[in-house]
Design a protein around this motif. Structure first.
Motif, mmCIF file in Angstrom:
data_model
loop_
_atom_site.group_PDB
_atom_site.id
_atom_site.type_symbol
_atom_site.label_atom_id
_atom_site.label_comp_id
_atom_site.label_asym_id
_atom_site.label_seq_id
_atom_site.Cartn_x
_atom_site.Cartn_y
_atom_site.Cartn_z
ATOM 1 N N GLU A 195 0.837 -1.196 0.000
ATOM 2 C CA GLU A 195 0.000 0.000 0.000
ATOM 3 C C GLU A 195 0.872 1.246 0.000
ATOM 4 O OE1 GLU A 195 -3.617 0.112 2.487
ATOM 5 O OE2 GLU A 195 -2.882 -1.778 3.333
ATOM 6 N N HIS A 196 0.339 2.323 -0.552
ATOM 7 C CA HIS A 196 1.009 3.625 -0.490
ATOM 8 C C HIS A 196 0.322 4.435 0.605
ATOM 9 C CE1 HIS A 196 2.877 7.390 -1.648
ATOM 10 N NE2 HIS A 196 3.548 6.779 -2.614
ATOM 11 N N ASN A 197 1.105 5.137 1.415
ATOM 12 C CA ASN A 197 0.512 5.901 2.529
ATOM 13 C C ASN A 197 0.053 7.294 2.121
ATOM 14 O OD1 ASN A 197 2.888 7.331 2.219
ATOM 15 N ND2 ASN A 197 3.766 6.703 4.190
ATOM 16 N N SER A 198 0.056 7.571 0.819
ATOM 17 C CA SER A 198 -0.396 8.866 0.268
ATOM 18 C C SER A 198 0.523 10.018 0.621
ATOM 19 C CB SER A 198 -1.830 9.206 0.729
ATOM 20 O OG SER A 198 -2.732 8.243 0.245
ATOM 21 N N GLN A 199 1.708 9.716 1.130
ATOM 22 C CA GLN A 199 2.667 10.759 1.454
ATOM 23 C C GLN A 199 3.911 10.612 0.584
ATOM 24 O OE1 GLN A 199 3.456 10.496 5.653
ATOM 25 N NE2 GLN A 199 1.416 11.136 6.245
ATOM 26 N N TYR A 200 4.610 11.713 0.437
ATOM 27 C CA TYR A 200 5.904 11.738 -0.259
ATOM 28 C C TYR A 200 5.734 11.421 -1.753
ATOM 29 C CZ TYR A 200 7.026 11.369 4.680
ATOM 30 O OH TYR A 200 7.034 11.557 6.028
ATOM 31 N N CYS A 201 6.794 10.893 -2.367
ATOM 32 C CA CYS A 201 6.803 10.718 -3.816
ATOM 33 C C CYS A 201 6.051 9.451 -4.219
ATOM 34 C CB CYS A 201 8.232 10.698 -4.346
ATOM 35 S SG CYS A 201 9.127 9.167 -4.021
ATOM 36 N N LYS A 202 6.018 9.199 -5.522
ATOM 37 C CA LYS A 202 5.242 8.066 -6.048
ATOM 38 C C LYS A 202 5.990 6.745 -5.978
ATOM 39 C CE LYS A 202 6.790 9.136 -10.761
ATOM 40 N NZ LYS A 202 6.377 9.658 -12.077
ATOM 41 N N ASN A 203 7.292 6.770 -5.650
ATOM 42 C CA ASN A 203 8.063 5.524 -5.585
ATOM 43 C C ASN A 203 7.890 4.854 -4.224
ATOM 44 O OD1 ASN A 203 9.236 5.822 -8.205
ATOM 45 N ND2 ASN A 203 10.588 7.389 -7.352
ATOM 46 N N ILE A 204 7.936 3.537 -4.233
ATOM 47 C CA ILE A 204 7.754 2.775 -3.010
ATOM 48 C C ILE A 204 8.750 1.616 -2.983
ATOM 49 C CG2 ILE A 204 5.970 1.233 -3.955
ATOM 50 C CD1 ILE A 204 4.503 1.579 -1.222
ATOM 51 N N ASN A 205 9.201 1.279 -1.776
ATOM 52 C CA ASN A 205 10.167 0.189 -1.624
ATOM 53 C C ASN A 205 9.439 -1.057 -1.152
ATOM 54 O OD1 ASN A 205 12.230 -1.521 -0.139
ATOM 55 N ND2 ASN A 205 13.562 0.034 -1.015
ATOM 56 N N CYS A 206 9.562 -2.151 -1.906
ATOM 57 C CA CYS A 206 8.884 -3.382 -1.526
ATOM 58 C C CYS A 206 9.566 -3.978 -0.299
ATOM 59 C CB CYS A 206 8.919 -4.384 -2.682
ATOM 60 S SG CYS A 206 8.234 -5.999 -2.227
ATOM 61 N N PRO A 207 8.809 -4.258 0.773
ATOM 62 C CA PRO A 207 9.424 -4.786 1.990
ATOM 63 C C PRO A 207 9.928 -6.221 1.864
ATOM 64 C CG PRO A 207 7.049 -4.684 2.239
ATOM 65 C CD PRO A 207 7.372 -4.001 0.952
ATOM 66 N N ARG A 208 9.526 -6.930 0.798
ATOM 67 C CA ARG A 208 9.992 -8.314 0.651
ATOM 68 C C ARG A 208 11.237 -8.406 -0.233
ATOM 69 N NH1 ARG A 208 6.119 -13.281 -0.999
ATOM 70 N NH2 ARG A 208 5.831 -12.108 -2.946
ATOM 71 N N CYS A 209 11.162 -7.885 -1.448
ATOM 72 C CA CYS A 209 12.310 -8.012 -2.357
ATOM 73 C C CYS A 209 13.195 -6.769 -2.348
ATOM 74 C CB CYS A 209 11.852 -8.326 -3.774
ATOM 75 S SG CYS A 209 10.951 -6.972 -4.582
ATOM 76 N N HIS A 210 12.717 -5.682 -1.684
ATOM 77 C CA HIS A 210 13.477 -4.439 -1.513
ATOM 78 C C HIS A 210 13.784 -3.734 -2.841
ATOM 79 C CE1 HIS A 210 13.719 -5.725 2.572
ATOM 80 N NE2 HIS A 210 14.447 -6.783 2.262
ATOM 81 N N ILE A 211 12.939 -3.985 -3.859
ATOM 82 C CA ILE A 211 13.052 -3.279 -5.131
ATOM 83 C C ILE A 211 12.144 -2.057 -5.088
ATOM 84 C CG2 ILE A 211 12.608 -3.416 -7.621
ATOM 85 C CD1 ILE A 211 15.027 -5.028 -6.740
ATOM 86 N N GLU A 212 12.656 -0.917 -5.556
ATOM 87 C CA GLU A 212 11.838 0.300 -5.626
ATOM 88 C C GLU A 212 11.118 0.348 -6.969
ATOM 89 O OE1 GLU A 212 12.669 4.274 -3.655
ATOM 90 O OE2 GLU A 212 14.693 3.515 -3.989
ATOM 91 N N PHE A 213 9.830 0.649 -6.910
ATOM 92 C CA PHE A 213 9.061 0.787 -8.143
ATOM 93 C C PHE A 213 8.090 1.954 -8.033
ATOM 94 C CE2 PHE A 213 6.401 -1.898 -5.490
ATOM 95 C CZ PHE A 213 5.092 -1.516 -5.795
ATOM 96 N N CYS A 214 7.599 2.396 -9.182
ATOM 97 C CA CYS A 214 6.650 3.507 -9.218
ATOM 98 C C CYS A 214 5.248 2.967 -8.952
ATOM 99 C CB CYS A 214 6.704 4.213 -10.573
ATOM 100 S SG CYS A 214 5.439 5.495 -10.757
ATOM 101 N N PHE A 215 4.587 3.493 -7.948
ATOM 102 C CA PHE A 215 3.251 3.046 -7.564
ATOM 103 C C PHE A 215 2.209 3.458 -8.601
ATOM 104 C CE2 PHE A 215 -0.453 2.613 -4.727
ATOM 105 C CZ PHE A 215 -0.110 1.459 -4.036
ATOM 106 N N VAL A 216 2.565 4.429 -9.431
ATOM 107 C CA VAL A 216 1.615 4.969 -10.409
ATOM 108 C C VAL A 216 1.643 4.172 -11.713
ATOM 109 C CG1 VAL A 216 0.970 7.000 -11.765
ATOM 110 C CG2 VAL A 216 1.728 7.261 -9.396
ATOM 111 N N CYS A 217 2.825 4.046 -12.337
ATOM 112 C CA CYS A 217 2.907 3.361 -13.632
ATOM 113 C C CYS A 217 3.352 1.912 -13.510
ATOM 114 C CB CYS A 217 3.831 4.120 -14.582
ATOM 115 S SG CYS A 217 5.603 4.024 -14.154
#
Length: 267
Positions: free
Chosen positions: A211-233
């Protein structure tokens, strides 16, 4: 996990005591409690280190690295062994039991698919990630006949197999996929142009629902594989940033709700 206030033993000659704390920003010379240096040279108190390690476990991280800042935003990142964490965090017996149960579980979840058999509760590894029909060797030996269960609905397998979508038990559905289809939409106030985005996404690398907490930028870090991806695209961060900034909508807009969950191709 509740914990009582901790203090180092002032007579412990194996610890190097100092009057500073490199991790806790609230520490001052008037703060109570001794501080000691870790193997990397950064000082810490047992309460703060315990809280930090527990938060790491909650985020699915089972390898501990010193989070002290060394220059600007650069972290020390020195590996802390579990033995050092036990000593420097002054873990209680109950806390050690929790750590020693959680760390192996997180490690196993990262490198293999494991779930308890619904009948005998023994943990079983799923080697074929495209097949929901899983063989339990313990139940097979006990019952003297082959026992299969459904990875998805956690009941005795019903119908022909292998299958990747469901077994024939009533109500056998992929709850993670259902969540992706029915979750509410959110806006990202810090990201220009993003006002109607699904609140839950499946990580494009490992498939974990995040989930995205609606704060900060659109990128998010996956807590399992630790890969950052864009939550939007839903592109990986490195790919997305080639055409867009972290605080603007992607040229392709908001990706539609996902209709399938990526399978983690572990290397």
């Amino acid at each position: 996990m509740e914990q009582e206030e901790k203090n180092y033993d002032p007579l412990d000659t194996t610890l190097k005591f100092v009057n500073r704390d490199d991790l806790d920003p609230t520490f001052s010379e008037d703060s109570d409690g001794l501080r000691a240096e870790m193997s990397c040279g950064h000082a810490v108190g047992p309460d703060y280190l315990t809280d930090w390690c527990l938060n790491q476990l909650k985020e699915g991280k089972y390898v501990f690295r010193c989070p002290a800042l060394v220059e600007g935003t650069e972290l020390c990142n020195k590996l802390l062994s579990y033995q050092e964490v036990c000593k420097m965090a002054a873990l209680t017996v109950k806390e050690m039991e929790y750590f020693e149960e959680t760390i192996p579980r997180l490690a196993a979840a990262k490198f293999c698919e494991i779930k308890p058999c619904p009948k005998c509760r023994t943990y079983v590894e799923r080697t074929d990630l495209s097949n929901l029909c899983v063989h339990c060797t313990i139940c097979t030996a006990d019952q003297k006949k082959i026992y299969y269960f459904c990875w998805q609905c956690q009941r005795k397998w019903k119908g022909p197999g292998p299958r990747s979508d469901r077994c024939e038990n009533d109500g056998c559905i992929n709850k993670d996929l259902q969540l992706l289809q029915t979750c509410k939409t959110i806006s990202l106030p810090a990201v220009e142009g993003v006002t109607d985005c699904p609140s839950v996404r499946a990580c494009p690398t490992c498939g974990l629902s995040v989930e995205h907490n609606s704060q900060y930028c659109k990128n998010i870090n996956c807590p399992r594989c630790h890969i950052e991806f864009c939550f939007v695209c839903l592109k990986l961060k490195l790919e997305c940033k080639k055409t867009s900034s972290p605080y603007k909508i992607c040229p392709s807009g908001v990706a539609p709700r996902q209709t399938s969950i990526p399978v983690w191709q572990r290397k």
